[in-house]
Write a protein that holds these residues in place. Sequence first.
Motif, PDB file in Angstrom:
ATOM      1  N   GLN A 114       0.833  -1.198   0.000  1.00 29.06           N
ATOM      2  CA  GLN A 114       0.000   0.000   0.000  1.00 29.06           C
ATOM      3  C   GLN A 114       0.874   1.258   0.000  1.00 29.06           C
ATOM      4  OE1 GLN A 114      -3.297   0.036  -0.193  1.00 29.06           O
ATOM      5  NE2 GLN A 114      -3.331   2.300  -0.213  1.00 29.06           N
ATOM      6  N   ALA A 115       0.410   2.314  -0.703  1.00 31.74           N
ATOM      7  CA  ALA A 115       1.124   3.592  -0.829  1.00 31.74           C
ATOM      8  C   ALA A 115       2.464   3.401  -1.518  1.00 31.74           C
ATOM      9  CB  ALA A 115       1.308   4.259   0.527  1.00 31.74           C
ATOM     10  N   ARG A 116       2.556   2.455  -2.396  1.00 26.54           N
ATOM     11  CA  ARG A 116       3.740   2.259  -3.227  1.00 26.54           C
ATOM     12  C   ARG A 116       3.298   2.164  -4.680  1.00 26.54           C
ATOM     13  NH1 ARG A 116       5.496   2.677   1.316  1.00 26.54           N
ATOM     14  NH2 ARG A 116       7.367   1.718   2.180  1.00 26.54           N
ATOM     15  N   ALA A 117       4.259   2.372  -5.569  1.00 24.38           N
ATOM     16  CA  ALA A 117       3.993   2.246  -7.021  1.00 24.38           C
ATOM     17  C   ALA A 117       5.247   1.707  -7.678  1.00 24.38           C
ATOM     18  CB  ALA A 117       3.605   3.595  -7.614  1.00 24.38           C
ATOM     19  N   TYR A 118       5.060   0.725  -8.555  1.00 28.81           N
ATOM     20  CA  TYR A 118       6.179   0.119  -9.279  1.00 28.81           C
ATOM     21  C   TYR A 118       6.090   0.576 -10.731  1.00 28.81           C
ATOM     22  CZ  TYR A 118       7.050  -3.081  -5.356  1.00 28.81           C
ATOM     23  OH  TYR A 118       7.350  -3.605  -4.134  1.00 28.81           O
ATOM     24  N   VAL A 119       7.234   1.039 -11.216  1.00 25.42           N
ATOM     25  CA  VAL A 119       7.333   1.420 -12.630  1.00 25.42           C
ATOM     26  C   VAL A 119       7.917   0.231 -13.382  1.00 25.42           C
ATOM     27  CG1 VAL A 119       8.351   3.030 -14.262  1.00 25.42           C
ATOM     28  CG2 VAL A 119       7.619   3.837 -12.005  1.00 25.42           C
ATOM     29  N   VAL A 120       7.167  -0.292 -14.390  1.00 27.18           N
ATOM     30  CA  VAL A 120       7.553  -1.499 -15.124  1.00 27.18           C
ATOM     31  C   VAL A 120       7.994  -1.121 -16.529  1.00 27.18           C
ATOM     32  CG1 VAL A 120       6.769  -3.743 -15.980  1.00 27.18           C
ATOM     33  CG2 VAL A 120       5.934  -2.865 -13.763  1.00 27.18           C
ATOM     34  N   GLU A 121       9.118  -1.668 -16.938  1.00 24.30           N
ATOM     35  CA  GLU A 121       9.618  -1.497 -18.299  1.00 24.30           C
ATOM     36  C   GLU A 121       9.522  -2.841 -19.037  1.00 24.30           C
ATOM     37  OE1 GLU A 121      13.560  -0.102 -17.992  1.00 24.30           O
ATOM     38  OE2 GLU A 121      13.012   1.999 -17.502  1.00 24.30           O
ATOM     39  N   ARG A 122       9.251  -2.740 -20.353  1.00 25.36           N
ATOM     40  CA  ARG A 122       9.219  -3.944 -21.199  1.00 25.36           C
ATOM     41  C   ARG A 122      10.219  -3.752 -22.325  1.00 25.36           C
ATOM     42  NH1 ARG A 122       3.580  -6.312 -22.996  1.00 25.36           N
ATOM     43  NH2 ARG A 122       3.709  -6.940 -20.809  1.00 25.36           N
ATOM     44  N   LEU A 123      11.174  -4.624 -22.263  1.00 26.98           N
ATOM     45  CA  LEU A 123      12.260  -4.595 -23.250  1.00 26.98           C
ATOM     46  C   LEU A 123      12.929  -3.216 -23.288  1.00 26.98           C
ATOM     47  CD1 LEU A 123      10.616  -6.613 -26.189  1.00 26.98           C
ATOM     48  CD2 LEU A 123      12.166  -7.433 -24.420  1.00 26.98           C
ATOM     49  N   ARG A 174       4.140   0.254 -17.915  1.00 24.36           N
ATOM     50  CA  ARG A 174       2.993   0.659 -17.084  1.00 24.36           C
ATOM     51  C   ARG A 174       3.480   0.838 -15.638  1.00 24.36           C
ATOM     52  NH1 ARG A 174       2.631  -4.872 -17.801  1.00 24.36           N
ATOM     53  NH2 ARG A 174       2.209  -6.139 -15.905  1.00 24.36           N
ATOM     54  N   THR A 175       2.540   1.305 -14.821  1.00 23.56           N
ATOM     55  CA  THR A 175       2.818   1.505 -13.384  1.00 23.56           C
ATOM     56  C   THR A 175       1.909   0.571 -12.600  1.00 23.56           C
ATOM     57  OG1 THR A 175       3.410   3.834 -13.721  1.00 23.56           O
ATOM     58  CG2 THR A 175       2.826   3.155 -11.484  1.00 23.56           C
ATOM     59  N   LEU A 176       2.530  -0.235 -11.751  1.00 25.89           N
ATOM     60  CA  LEU A 176       1.773  -1.191 -10.942  1.00 25.89           C
ATOM     61  C   LEU A 176       1.292  -0.519  -9.668  1.00 25.89           C
ATOM     62  CD1 LEU A 176       4.057  -4.359 -11.314  1.00 25.89           C
ATOM     63  CD2 LEU A 176       2.103  -3.640 -12.725  1.00 25.89           C
ATOM     64  N   ASP A 177      -0.011  -0.633  -9.405  1.00 18.62           N
ATOM     65  CA  ASP A 177      -0.592  -0.077  -8.179  1.00 18.62           C
ATOM     66  C   ASP A 177      -0.523  -1.114  -7.058  1.00 18.62           C
ATOM     67  OD1 ASP A 177      -1.193   2.294  -9.509  1.00 18.62           O
ATOM     68  OD2 ASP A 177      -3.141   1.494 -10.212  1.00 18.62           O
ATOM     69  N   ALA A 178      -1.005  -0.714  -5.886  1.00 18.78           N
ATOM     70  CA  ALA A 178      -0.961  -1.606  -4.735  1.00 18.78           C
ATOM     71  C   ALA A 178      -1.862  -2.823  -4.970  1.00 18.78           C
ATOM     72  CB  ALA A 178      -1.416  -0.854  -3.485  1.00 18.78           C
TER      73      ALA A 178
END
Length: 350
Positions: A27-36, A41-45
Amino acid sequence: MIVIIIVAVVAAMMVVGFGRTVRIVPQARAYVVERLGSYSRTLDAGLNSVVPFIDRVRARVDLREQVVSFAPQPVITEDNLVVHIDTVLYFQVTDPRAATYEIANFIQAIEQLTVTTLRNVIGGMDLESTLTSREQINAELRGVLDEATGKWGIRVNRVELKAIDPPGSIKDAMEKQLRAERDKRAAILTAEGVRQSQILTAEGAKQSAILTAEGERQSQVLVAQGQAEAIGTVFELIHRGRPDPQLLAYQYLQTLPELANGDGNHTWLIPSELTRALDAFASGFGDRRTEQTSTPGPAASGEAAGPPQIPPVVIPARPAADGAAGPRSIRGEQAPGTQHHEQDEARHTG
């Protein structure tokens, strides 16, 4: 044996792949995802899935409000004084993608931007304004920082000046000034208190004098009224009694010694009314003698009666400074007309 090894390898790859596929975001975090290598996209909690070996987590961003305290920074004021200012910054990441790709290190960028903005703001103010205008400085810093960090996906909520430290000599001068100002206020308050005390004392003395004078006036009025009533009573009683002239003359003579009772009465004058009183007093004795001659008595044997003797009136007087005689006596003398009248009566009797 080979089949077993192959099955074990496939199972391990499946476990590893499953582990790399499932992502649990707190909770209260966000993951920034890269593809190749590019932003995906940004992953929510919560529970999220990614493609293993293709997607990867580029950054883990904290979305909570954060507090950063910066080291004291030297700042020059408008009157060329160097002061050290500590600042505290409250900010929050609103866009994880911008905070990851728009700025390399947003904490360092915010610190440097705060220092430069602080120097610009303080440079246009003197030391006294700097010490007394913290709210104004905080508002200006927040406005500049919020505008500059908006494109970085960061919102500056608050900026506070934790401490402003002027040089030591300025501190000593300020302490002396404050001490002098406090002494001045204390002296003013003391003088004001003394003035009020004197005013109240004077007002009390004034009221006391007024009341005393009013009491004396009332006392004198009452005394005068009493004396007037006493005189009126005496006057009325005298008129009711109808005293003869002899009694009045005798009372007049009795009051003469009181003229010399004063402390400073060394010399006094006899009023002109004294002779009239003596005449009236002597005439009274003359009438009585005439009545006695009409009756038989010692005059029938050939003895001529002499004139009546009036008792002397002794009037005490204080001795003078030069040693003069003290008490003097005044004998009542008959008037000339009275003496001739008595001599004629004596010759006729003889």
